[in-house]
Write a protein that holds these residues in place. Structure first.
Motif, PDB file in Angstrom:
ATOM      1  N   ARG A 186     117.563  65.350  49.842  1.00 41.54           N
ATOM      2  CA  ARG A 186     118.534  65.276  51.140  1.00 41.54           C
ATOM      3  C   ARG A 186     119.528  65.250  50.771  1.00 41.54           C
ATOM      4  NH1 ARG A 186     114.991  60.679  52.830  1.00 41.54           N
ATOM      5  NH2 ARG A 186     115.706  58.943  51.836  1.00 41.54           N
ATOM      6  N   HIS A 187     120.201  64.724  49.368  1.00 41.33           N
ATOM      7  CA  HIS A 187     121.457  65.274  48.702  1.00 41.33           C
ATOM      8  C   HIS A 187     121.841  66.477  48.408  1.00 41.33           C
ATOM      9  CE1 HIS A 187     120.393  60.680  46.885  1.00 41.33           C
ATOM     10  NE2 HIS A 187     120.085  60.943  47.974  1.00 41.33           N
TER      11      HIS A 187
ATOM     12  N   GLY B 119     126.595  54.953  50.327  1.00 41.99           N
ATOM     13  CA  GLY B 119     125.118  55.468  50.579  1.00 41.99           C
ATOM     14  C   GLY B 119     123.751  54.329  49.538  1.00 41.99           C
TER      15      GLY B 119
ATOM     16  N   ILE C  10     125.588  52.745  54.005  1.00 42.19           N
ATOM     17  CA  ILE C  10     124.226  53.868  54.666  1.00 42.19           C
ATOM     18  C   ILE C  10     123.185  54.669  54.733  1.00 42.19           C
ATOM     19  CG2 ILE C  10     124.604  56.202  55.790  1.00 42.19           C
ATOM     20  CD1 ILE C  10     127.795  55.754  55.179  1.00 42.19           C
ATOM     21  N   THR C  11     122.606  54.076  55.451  1.00 42.79           N
ATOM     22  CA  THR C  11     120.201  54.547  55.257  1.00 42.79           C
ATOM     23  C   THR C  11     120.513  56.087  54.942  1.00 42.79           C
ATOM     24  OG1 THR C  11     119.771  54.400  57.402  1.00 42.79           O
ATOM     25  CG2 THR C  11     119.738  52.555  56.297  1.00 42.79           C
ATOM     26  N   ASN C  12     119.474  56.235  53.916  1.00 49.34           N
ATOM     27  CA  ASN C  12     119.013  57.889  53.883  1.00 49.34           C
ATOM     28  C   ASN C  12     120.489  58.998  53.489  1.00 49.34           C
ATOM     29  OD1 ASN C  12     116.687  57.414  54.715  1.00 49.34           O
ATOM     30  ND2 ASN C  12     117.611  57.598  57.293  1.00 49.34           N
ATOM     31  N   SER C  13     120.980  58.011  52.181  1.00 54.95           N
ATOM     32  CA  SER C  13     122.357  58.590  52.031  1.00 54.95           C
ATOM     33  C   SER C  13     122.580  58.249  50.750  1.00 54.95           C
ATOM     34  CB  SER C  13     123.372  58.468  52.720  1.00 54.95           C
ATOM     35  OG  SER C  13     124.709  58.896  52.288  1.00 54.95           O
TER      36      SER C  13
ATOM     37  N   CYS D  78     128.366  59.939  50.928  1.00 58.48           N
ATOM     38  CA  CYS D  78     127.746  60.062  52.027  1.00 58.48           C
ATOM     39  C   CYS D  78     128.206  60.700  53.210  1.00 58.48           C
ATOM     40  CB  CYS D  78     128.033  58.120  52.299  1.00 58.48           C
ATOM     41  SG  CYS D  78     129.392  57.948  51.925  1.00 58.48           S
TER      42      CYS D  78
ATOM     43  N   ASP E  58     126.572  63.475  53.765  1.00 61.34           N
ATOM     44  CA  ASP E  58     124.625  63.255  54.306  1.00 61.34           C
ATOM     45  C   ASP E  58     124.177  62.673  55.142  1.00 61.34           C
ATOM     46  OD1 ASP E  58     124.297  63.996  51.678  1.00 61.34           O
ATOM     47  OD2 ASP E  58     124.564  62.294  50.465  1.00 61.34           O
ATOM     48  N   GLN E  59     125.528  61.825  55.377  1.00 60.03           N
ATOM     49  CA  GLN E  59     125.302  61.144  57.439  1.00 60.03           C
ATOM     50  C   GLN E  59     126.580  61.240  57.614  1.00 60.03           C
ATOM     51  OE1 GLN E  59     122.278  60.112  58.278  1.00 60.03           O
ATOM     52  NE2 GLN E  59     121.431  60.651  56.622  1.00 60.03           N
TER      53      GLN E  59
ATOM     54  N   GLU F 168     127.712  58.767  61.087  1.00 60.58           N
ATOM     55  CA  GLU F 168     127.401  57.765  60.747  1.00 60.58           C
ATOM     56  C   GLU F 168     128.439  56.790  59.622  1.00 60.58           C
ATOM     57  OE1 GLU F 168     125.340  54.702  60.761  1.00 60.58           O
ATOM     58  OE2 GLU F 168     124.376  55.110  62.568  1.00 60.58           O
TER      59      GLU F 168
END
Length: 281
Positions: free
Chosen positions: A158-159, A209, A234-237, A241, A244-245, A248
């Motif tokens: 996801r990165h 992240g 920040i989640t899922n990051s 960041c 990625d998000q 947020e």
């Protein structure tokens, strides 16, 4: 002077936000932030030396071998030319080091700092990477090195978007310019040690992240030592960041900057909005 771009789409007298990218990137990495930020602030984007549309420095040996102070003063020169006396600063990765350095050189110019993927301390893995890079930088193509570093810092699937963005931007940086920037790694450890010991007291939000395994642990420590410093995870990051998000990142950064005008008691109130993600001094 550095290449820069401004967006002045809000009412006169609105505060300025200055975005500072990291090594190998350019102001284009903020493309997911511009639309939201210009609804609330005047925005200034800069391309650092030899990055994006800013030319590499040519001339004397002194110019060719610059340091963090030289690069930081480039940003101040742009502020002076635009007659921006004071601004909020948002940085990512190495850009956070430049913002922190600017707060030492000209603290009166810094209203607040938002540090995305902040580099506070080099852990053992980071120090090994820097050492290996300095050993092989003249024999290994620089893009191999940069791509390898990007993969180590942003290893997850996801990165990938962030990783490819930075690698593609780095391809636009000339090899000689890359070498100049890589020499700055010799300054990193003492400079970061000084920053860790010195508390500016300037309102600072660290946006990190949860998967930023290289740099998040050090930020968790520094916010317990510095006043007016806050952390939101920040989640899922990963490290980058803001890519990625972005939703947020934008929401948290804008909320923080808006709360600055209400005083630090109001900023501390952000904890109620995101109790699982914010740690405040």
């Amino acid at each position: 002077m550095l290449h820069y771009k401004t967006y002045q789409l809000v009412e006169p007298g609105a505060p300025w936000v200055v975005f500072v990218h990291g090594a190998g990137g350019s102001s284009s990495i903020w493309f997911l932030q511009i639309k939201e930020f210009i609804r609330h602030f005047n925005v200034l984007l800069v391309d650092l030396r030899g990055h994006g549309r800013s030319k590499a420095v040519a001339g004397s040996k002194e110019d060719r071998h610059y340091n963090f102070e030289d690069i930081t003063r480039d940003i101040l020169e742009v502020l002076d030319s635009l007659k921006i006396r004071e601004a909020h600063f948002i940085g990512i990765s190495l850009g956070t080091i430049l913002i922190r350095n600017l707060s030492e050189l000209a603290p009166e110019r810094v209203s607040s700092m938002v540090m995305g993927g902040a580099i506070i301390r080099l852990n053992v893995r980071a120090k090994v990477l820097v050492t290996l890079g300095n050993m092989f930088k003249r024999v290994v193509p620089y893009m191999w090195l940069y791509s390898f570093f990007a993969w180590i810092i942003m290893p997850r699937e996801r990165h990938k978007k962030s990783r490819l963005l930075f690698v593609n931007e780095a391809k636009k940086v000339a090899q000689k310019e890359f070498m100049r920037w890589f020499r700055l790694t010799y300054e990193l450890t003492p400079l970061l040690r000084y920053f860790e010991e010195k508390d500016t007291g300037i309102p600072t939000l660290y946006l990190m992240g949860e998967e930023d395994h290289m740099f998040l642990p050090a930020v968790r420590i520094i916010i317990t030592r510095h006043t007016n410093s806050f952390l939101q995870v920040i989640t899922n990051s990963g490290h980058v960041c803001n890519v990625d998000q972005p939703v947020e990142f934008n929401h948290r950064a804008i909320m923080f900057l808006q709360e600055i005008s209400g005083g630090m008691d109001a900023v501390a109130g952000i904890e109620e909005a995101a109790p699982a993600c914010l740690v405040a001094c």
